[in-house]
Design a protein around this motif. Structure first.
Motif, PDB file in Angstrom:
ATOM      1  N   ASP A   1      11.396  26.659  -4.052  1.00 29.97           N
ATOM      2  CA  ASP A   1      11.401  25.332  -3.413  1.00 29.97           C
ATOM      3  C   ASP A   1      11.465  25.439  -1.890  1.00 29.97           C
ATOM      4  O   ASP A   1      12.319  26.119  -1.337  1.00 29.97           O
ATOM      5  CB  ASP A   1      12.582  24.508  -3.937  1.00 29.97           C
ATOM      6  CG  ASP A   1      12.398  24.149  -5.405  1.00 29.97           C
ATOM      7  OD1 ASP A   1      11.560  23.284  -5.694  1.00 29.97           O
ATOM      8  OD2 ASP A   1      13.072  24.760  -6.258  1.00 29.97           O
ATOM      9  N   HIS A   2      10.536  24.798  -1.246  1.00 31.45           N
ATOM     10  CA  HIS A   2      10.404  24.801   0.215  1.00 31.45           C
ATOM     11  C   HIS A   2       9.959  26.151   0.758  1.00 31.45           C
ATOM     12  O   HIS A   2      10.055  26.393   1.956  1.00 31.45           O
ATOM     13  CB  HIS A   2      11.680  24.306   0.912  1.00 31.45           C
ATOM     14  CG  HIS A   2      11.960  22.865   0.610  1.00 31.45           C
ATOM     15  ND1 HIS A   2      11.456  21.836   1.369  1.00 31.45           N
ATOM     16  CD2 HIS A   2      12.618  22.288  -0.423  1.00 31.45           C
ATOM     17  CE1 HIS A   2      11.822  20.695   0.820  1.00 31.45           C
ATOM     18  NE2 HIS A   2      12.520  20.934  -0.270  1.00 31.45           N
ATOM     19  N   THR A   3       9.520  27.039  -0.138  1.00 31.77           N
ATOM     20  CA  THR A   3       8.925  28.295   0.316  1.00 31.77           C
ATOM     21  C   THR A   3       7.497  28.377  -0.226  1.00 31.77           C
ATOM     22  O   THR A   3       6.551  28.419   0.539  1.00 31.77           O
ATOM     23  CB  THR A   3       9.769  29.495  -0.128  1.00 31.77           C
ATOM     24  OG1 THR A   3      11.040  29.418   0.526  1.00 31.77           O
ATOM     25  CG2 THR A   3       9.085  30.808   0.245  1.00 31.77           C
TER      26      THR A   3
ATOM     27  N   ASP B   1      19.033  32.622   0.930  1.00 30.48           N
ATOM     28  CA  ASP B   1      17.872  33.511   0.858  1.00 30.48           C
ATOM     29  C   ASP B   1      18.005  34.711   1.804  1.00 30.48           C
ATOM     30  O   ASP B   1      17.872  35.857   1.386  1.00 30.48           O
ATOM     31  CB  ASP B   1      16.586  32.741   1.197  1.00 30.48           C
ATOM     32  CG  ASP B   1      16.286  31.644   0.188  1.00 30.48           C
ATOM     33  OD1 ASP B   1      16.663  31.790  -0.987  1.00 30.48           O
ATOM     34  OD2 ASP B   1      15.676  30.635   0.581  1.00 30.48           O
TER      35      ASP B   1
ATOM     36  N   ASP C   1      11.531  32.929  -2.871  1.00 26.19           N
ATOM     37  CA  ASP C   1      12.182  31.674  -3.207  1.00 26.19           C
ATOM     38  C   ASP C   1      11.061  30.721  -3.642  1.00 26.19           C
ATOM     39  O   ASP C   1       9.885  30.964  -3.339  1.00 26.19           O
ATOM     40  CB  ASP C   1      12.900  31.153  -1.959  1.00 26.19           C
ATOM     41  CG  ASP C   1      13.398  29.738  -2.117  1.00 26.19           C
ATOM     42  OD1 ASP C   1      14.025  29.445  -3.142  1.00 26.19           O
ATOM     43  OD2 ASP C   1      13.149  28.916  -1.202  1.00 26.19           O
TER      44      ASP C   1
ATOM     45  N   ASP D   1      13.352  30.073   2.602  1.00 30.15           N
ATOM     46  CA  ASP D   1      13.566  29.149   3.719  1.00 30.15           C
ATOM     47  C   ASP D   1      15.037  28.968   4.061  1.00 30.15           C
ATOM     48  O   ASP D   1      15.352  28.415   5.113  1.00 30.15           O
ATOM     49  CB  ASP D   1      12.971  27.767   3.391  1.00 30.15           C
ATOM     50  CG  ASP D   1      13.717  27.084   2.261  1.00 30.15           C
ATOM     51  OD1 ASP D   1      13.660  27.607   1.122  1.00 30.15           O
ATOM     52  OD2 ASP D   1      14.379  26.058   2.503  1.00 30.15           O
TER      53      ASP D   1
HETATM   54 MG   LIG Z   1      14.170  27.102  -0.835  1.00 27.48          MG
END
Ligand SMILES: [Mg+2]
Length: 241
Positions: free
Chosen positions: A10-12, A179, A8, A174
């Motif tokens: 974004d935020h990963t 995911d 992933d 995340d």
């Molecule tokens: Mg993410």
């Protein structure tokens, strides 16, 4: 067994500090509408539109048109979609930041000859440009360009097609729903990147194959993988609430 790793984005691998929200607020300001930080309902509306766009429920054009219509009550939006994109691109260097260990992890995968790619929901070429901004050098699969979004099996099938056919695919992300559950339903090993300590894993989502608190924790998991390509150390499972 050969392992390939999907990520992933974004935020990963990175955060973009609400880049698209910032761009929409800037676009509104150019139209003479100032949206203050305390306008909670307006900001929630923006975030909902952006989320629906990323999930493939709304096109980017429809999301922008819906937003502009709500602030201006007219329908001249085509040129402003292009303006929104320009604002987004200009914000990338200021907003997109690699998460700790992201670059080292990718270097480590390259050094070990482990194939990797990004599968991300969002629009093209914003997602590609965000990944390039953190110097990601692998393949970048974006839902807008694919025509399918996570958590659909089709999206993960496109990721699998980017890897050698005999590889066991691990997917690192995340989001427990899109995911972890999405990738497990598609036959991957799901690695939950537990971005925020203290945020528990939801009880209604199947537990992941393994959990990492830091991106570089993926390396010992890969080193400990069993003969079937499953993550070796399972002691760090999430606390289910
Ligand atoms: Mg993410």
């Amino acid at each position: 067994m050969k392992i390939a790793v999907g990520f992933d984005f974004d935020h990963t691998l990175a955060i973009d500090n609400k880049l698209e929200r910032t761009a929409l607020i800037a676009l509104a300001k150019e139209q003479g509408v100032v949206i203050g930080a305390t306008e909670v309902a307006r900001i929630a509306q923006i975030d909902t539109l952006l989320q629906e766009m990323r999930m493939g429920k709304l096109s980017l054009e429809a999301a922008i048109a819906g937003f502009l219509h709500s602030i201006r009550k007219d329908n001249r939006t085509a040129a402003l979609v292009e303006r929104f994109k320009e604002i987004c691109y200009a914000l990338i260097p200021h907003h997109v930041v690699a998460l700790p260990g992201a670059n080292q992890l990718i270097d480590e995968l390259d050094r070990r000859g482990i194939p990797h790619a990004i599968l991300t929901n969002g629009w093209s070429p914003l997602q590609e440009r965000k990944a390039q901004a953190i110097r990601y050098d692998g393949e970048i699969l974006v839902s807008d360009a694919l025509g399918v979004a996570k958590p659909s099996r089709e999206a993960f099938a496109r990721l699998a097609a980017a890897f050698p056919g005999d590889a066991k695919i691990w997917y690192v992300g995340d989001n427990p729903a899109s995911d972890v559950r999405g990738s497990m339903q598609a036959g991957c090993e799901a690695i939950w990147y537990h971005e925020h300590a203290g945020v528990p894993y939801p009880s209604h989502v199947p537990p992941p194959s393994a959990v990492i608190d830091q991106l570089l924790d993926l390396v010992p998991l890969l080193e400990g993988a069993d003969a079937d390509g499953k993550p070796g150390c399972l002691e760090a499972m999430p606390k289910i609430v």
